[in-house]
Structure formats: C-alpha cells, structure tokens
Write a protein that holds these residues in place. Structure first.
Motif, PDB file in Angstrom:
ATOM      1  N   UNK A  68       0.846  -1.193   0.000  1.00 29.71           N
ATOM      2  CA  UNK A  68       0.000   0.000   0.000  1.00 29.71           C
ATOM      3  C   UNK A  68       0.883   1.247   0.000  1.00 29.71           C
ATOM      4  N   UNK A  69       1.942   1.189   0.769  1.00 30.45           N
ATOM      5  CA  UNK A  69       2.866   2.310   0.854  1.00 30.45           C
ATOM      6  C   UNK A  69       3.530   2.615  -0.475  1.00 30.45           C
ATOM      7  N   UNK A  70       3.816   1.547  -1.246  1.00 27.37           N
ATOM      8  CA  UNK A  70       4.390   1.754  -2.582  1.00 27.37           C
ATOM      9  C   UNK A  70       3.442   2.565  -3.444  1.00 27.37           C
ATOM     10  N   UNK A 136      -5.780  12.866   0.207  1.00 26.94           N
ATOM     11  CA  UNK A 136      -5.019  11.673  -0.205  1.00 26.94           C
ATOM     12  C   UNK A 136      -4.412  10.998   1.015  1.00 26.94           C
ATOM     13  N   UNK A 137      -3.938  11.833   1.951  1.00 23.83           N
ATOM     14  CA  UNK A 137      -3.329  11.266   3.165  1.00 23.83           C
ATOM     15  C   UNK A 137      -4.370  10.511   3.976  1.00 23.83           C
ATOM     16  N   UNK A 142      -6.970   5.584   5.894  1.00 24.76           N
ATOM     17  CA  UNK A 142      -8.208   4.786   5.918  1.00 24.76           C
ATOM     18  C   UNK A 142      -7.953   3.396   5.340  1.00 24.76           C
ATOM     19  N   UNK A 143      -7.247   3.356   4.206  1.00 24.52           N
ATOM     20  CA  UNK A 143      -6.946   2.066   3.593  1.00 24.52           C
ATOM     21  C   UNK A 143      -6.033   1.224   4.477  1.00 24.52           C
ATOM     22  N   UNK A 147      -6.788  -2.400   6.088  1.00 22.84           N
ATOM     23  CA  UNK A 147      -5.941  -3.586   5.935  1.00 22.84           C
ATOM     24  C   UNK A 147      -5.669  -4.204   7.306  1.00 22.84           C
ATOM     25  N   UNK A 148      -5.359  -3.343   8.284  1.00 22.32           N
ATOM     26  CA  UNK A 148      -5.063  -3.829   9.632  1.00 22.32           C
ATOM     27  C   UNK A 148      -6.273  -4.533  10.225  1.00 22.32           C
TER      28      UNK A 148
END
Lengths: 280, 239
Positions: A68-70, A136-137, A142-143, A147-148
């Motif tokens: 996700x970070x990518x 966007x941040x 949120x995403x 995932x967590x």
C-alpha cells in the motif's frame, strides 16, 4: 406363545431405546466437543499462540502495508517500526473477548490510526516532503487501517456471530438436557429389565453405536486430507485453522475412545454375568 | 441333547448382534441426521466445496520467471498468412498470472523494469504488470501496463511524445512510440479502450508523482506500435 411375543416386543422396544440413546450420545459428544473448542473464547487464542500466529500475521500485515505504501509514496523503511507482534496480540485478544461476550464483532483500529498518523507526521518532517494532500493522506490512512482491521479479524466471524453466540448461550442447557435424557433411558433399560446382563447388553449396543458414529467423523476427515486443502489467503490464519480443525477432530477421537472403553467394559461385564448365570 | 444344540446355536449367533446392531445404529443415526438437517443445511454443504482447493495452497511469494531474452540469431517458428510473417501461436509459452515474461525499457525516462502478466501485489512489488484483462505484445490489441509511481514507473514523469518503449519477451522484441500523456481520474472509463483492434501500449501510474497518500488520479502514457512480429491469433479466434 404369548410370553414369546411379549418377549420379542420388549426386545424391539429396548433396541429402539438403545438406538435413541446412541443418537443422544452422539449429539452429547458433539455438543461437549463444541463447548470446549469452538465455543470457548480461549480455544482460538491458545491455538494462535502455539502456531506462532502473531509473528506470521505481523509479517503479513507489514507486507500488505508496504505494498500500500508503494502506491502511496511511502518508503519500505516507514513500516519497520510501525507495528509489532505484541500490539497485534493485544488487539486480537480484545477482539476475541468482545466477540464472545457479544459486545462487538469488529477490531478497534483507533490506536493503529493514531500511530500511523504520528509516523506519517514524523516521516514528512524527516524527508521534508512538501507535496501532501490532506484528502489523499486520509485515504491512505483509511486504507491502511482497513488492511489492519481485515487482517486481525477472523473471516466470516462477524457474519456467523449471531449463531455462534446463540449456540454458546444454549449449549450448557443442551448438554444438561441430553445428559438427563440419556440417564432416563439408562434407568428405564436397567430397572425394567429383569435380567441385569440384558440391560448391559442394550447399553453396550448404544455405546458401541455411538463410538462408531463419533469415531467415523475424524477418521474420514483425517483420511481425506481435506483440512490441509482449505483455501485461506492468509498463511497465519491457515496454520491456525488447520491446528484448530485437528484439535476438534482429536477431541472427537478422544470422545470415541472413551465411548469405546465404556462399551468394552459393558460388553465384558455382560459376558461375565451371563456366563455365571448359564453355569449356575 | 436338543437343549445343548439350542444353547450352542444360540451361542454361535449370540456375538453377532454386538457387531451388527452398532453398525445399524451408526447408519441409522446418520440417516436421521440427514433427513432432519439436509433441507436446512444442504445449501451450506454445497457451498462448503467452494472453500476447499484440490491441493494445498502455496504461500510462496516467489514468482515464476519464464522470460528468456531472444537472441539475434534465434528462430521462433513462424507462419505465412496473407503475405505476412506471423509467429506460430503454438510455439509461444503464454504467461500465467503472476509470471514474469519480459522486460520493459524506456531509455529516455530511465524506466527499466521486469514485466509481469497480471498486476497483483507480487508483480508490482518486483516490477510492472500487464492487466490480465488486456493483451500481451504481438496480439494486435491493447496492452495495459501498471506500475507504482515511486518505484519502477517513477520515470514516466519524464515521458514525452516520440520516445521509444521497448518490450522484450521470450518470443520477440517489440517497440512502441509514445504519442501522448494524460492525467485522468482513476475511475475514468475513457482513459483506455481494451476493445481496440490495433496494437497499442498504455502505461499508467498514480499521479501526482511525488505526492504522499493514495491519489485519485492516474498518469497515462500512450504509445503506438512500431515494430515486432505479430502472433497468428486466427487459430484461437477460429476455435
């Protein structure tokens, strides 16, 4: 003639009672196994501890967050200190406690979001990042918390919660009711039979039938190897599922073994008494 | 005498009931359960088959690499159709989802990445991936390639019309020329045409390039086909 036909009718009735007792013993075995396994809040957590679930889950979550970070412009090193297995354990423990007590069926990600935001602030400052859009941040956070949450939650638990909780509530009464019914049938068979060894014979039929009925389930499951073929995307959850399923099957095997010992005891006792009667 | 015979006959039949009746009880129990539960649970039993695979799942994060660069003097079987030389489709190993099957290179942009079939996590972690609903080079259709803007497709920010894109595969090398770039919303259906009947390459990544966070816009780079042997797809379409 009348005595013979009465005797046959009695035999049929006792056989029927033995069959009903066999069915009830099977249901009781199942109920007890469920009560000490799936319906027990500690069962899942204990199996998670013994299968190194939290370390594997930590690695999975970090990998998913890195992917996700990518997509969100974050370097891989951002996620090195964001999480640890202990936090995942704590969140999982709270989630399971609240789940089985009926309070909540979702994981609380408040702390995770806070940590993530704090880490983002630090990352932005350290790397002197100018281009940060708040929308966007927020979408990224949120995403990430999604995932967590989905990683810590057990799949389908929330949709099955109504049934599992209802079952957990009524199970002690079901077990008590089954015990009472079985006891009643035992008393009927024992006290209405003039010959003790005949009563033991019918009880032996019932327990032998229950042994077969209970024992065939784990035998079939183990021989088919289906447990290992479950399609779960999370490796950590797969390992726990296999461990839990094996535990349930072994519990059923143990119950079948106990029933076998009881039926063998009844059989040999019956044979001894019958032999004594014949000899006398 | 007859008493003893009867007793022995009784003895010879006696033990069988301890075998037969438990088996009858076992079958009877499952019959009762089936009759009682089948109407309510048959749908769950049928659905349960969906949760099991035919084999144990492989959790490896390694990918299969089927890419072998085509050397200058290698010959891949071709067929001649309508005065065109086409690659024999039977001689090509079509990539499976998740395979690395080539490389993509844009010298002017500094893009040099492994090319995967499929745009899943493993593909985008290790390179760039072709959307599995599009086509591979040589099929004469749209090739849609995705990549992350802070890793392998960061160089797309330098893309300009006229620059050459090279895709190398095991069955041939293909070149495309960039025609235009555009910024569009991620949900835009007009950003690309997967039904186009001519070979074209579309590469896309998140936009803006250096913005932190999950953006809702995408940066598209469009390229037209220049060279590379086409694949004979008539056999596939005819069948």
């Amino acid at each position: 003639m009348g005595h013979k036909s009465r005797s046959k009718v009695k035999s049929v009735i006792y056989t029927l009672l033995a069959f009903i007792m066999s069915v009830l013993m099977f249901l009781l075995s199942f109920a007890i196994t469920l009560q000490v396994t799936i319906l027990s809040p500690d069962f899942l957590l204990d199996n998670m501890n013994s299968t190194n679930y939290f370390v594997e889950k930590y690695q999975e979550i970090v990998q998913k967050l890195t992917d996700l970070g990518n997509a969100g412009g974050l370097d891989k090193s951002f996620f090195d200190d964001l999480l640890n297995p202990v936090e995942i354990y704590d969140d999982t423990e709270i989630y399971l406690e609240e789940y089985y007590s009926g309070k909540s069926t979702v994981v609380d990600t408040t702390e995770f979001r806070q940590n993530f935001n704090n880490a983002l602030d630090k990352y932005i400052e350290e790397n002197n990042i100018q281009n940060v859009d708040s929308e966007s941040r927020e979408y990224l956070v949120k995403n990430a918390s999604g995932i967590y949450r989905s990683s810590v939650e057990v799949p389908f638990f929330s949709s099955a919660s109504t049934y599992i909780l209802a079952l957990a509530k009524i199970m002690p009464f079901v077990i008590a009711g089954l015990c009472v019914m079985i006891a009643a049938i035992v008393l009927i068979i024992v006290f209405t039979n003039s010959w003790r060894h005949r009563a033991l014979k019918y009880l032996c039929y019932a327990t032998s039938g229950a042994t077969l009925t209970v024992g065939v389930i784990p035998a079939f499951v183990f021989m088919s190897g289906k447990i290992q073929q479950i399609n779960i995307s999370s490796r950590a959850l797969y390992t726990v599922f296999v461990q839990c399923a094996n535990s349930v099957m072994i519990s059923l095997l143990l119950v079948a073994a106990v029933l076998l010992i009881i039926s063998l005891t009844l059989f040999f006792t019956h044979m001894n008494i019958r032999k004594k009667l014949i000899n006398s | 005498m007859s008493d003893k015979k009867n007793r022995h006959r009784h003895k010879s039949h006696y033990g069988k009931s301890f075998l037969i009746l438990p088996i009858v009880f076992f079958m009877g129990t499952y019959l009762v359960l089936y009759l009682a539960l089948a109407p309510a649970f048959s749908i769950f039993f049928s659905a349960s088959g969906l949760f099991f695979a035919d084999f144990e799942k492989n959790y490896s994060t390694e990918y299969d690499n089927i890419f072998v660069p085509v050397s200058e003097n290698s010959t891949i079987p071709t067929v001649d159709k309508n005065s065109q030389t086409l690659l024999d489709i039977n001689a090509i190993e079509y990539p499976q989802y998740g395979n690395q099957f080539g490389e993509i290179l844009i010298e002017d942009c500094g893009v040099d990445a492994k090319l995967f079939f499929g745009d899943g996590d493993i593909a985008l972690r290790n390179g760039v991936g072709i959307y599995s609903g599009s086509f591979i080079p040589g099929y004469g259709r749209t090739i849609l390639v995705a990549g992350h803007n802070n890793t392998y497709f960061n160089g797309l920010k330098n893309a300009k019309p006229g620059q050459i894109v090279t895709i190398k595969t095991s069955y041939g090398n293909y070149t495309y020329e960039i025609t235009k770039t555009a910024v569009k919303n991620q949900a835009s259906r007009k950003a690309f045409d997967l039904n186009a009947d001519h070979e074209n390459l579309i590469m896309y990544t998140c936009y803006p390039f250096d913005e932190l966070g999950l953006t809702r816009e995408r940066y598209f780079v469009y390229a037209k086909y220049v060279s590379g042997t086409q694949i004979d797809t008539d056999i596939v379409e005819g069948d």
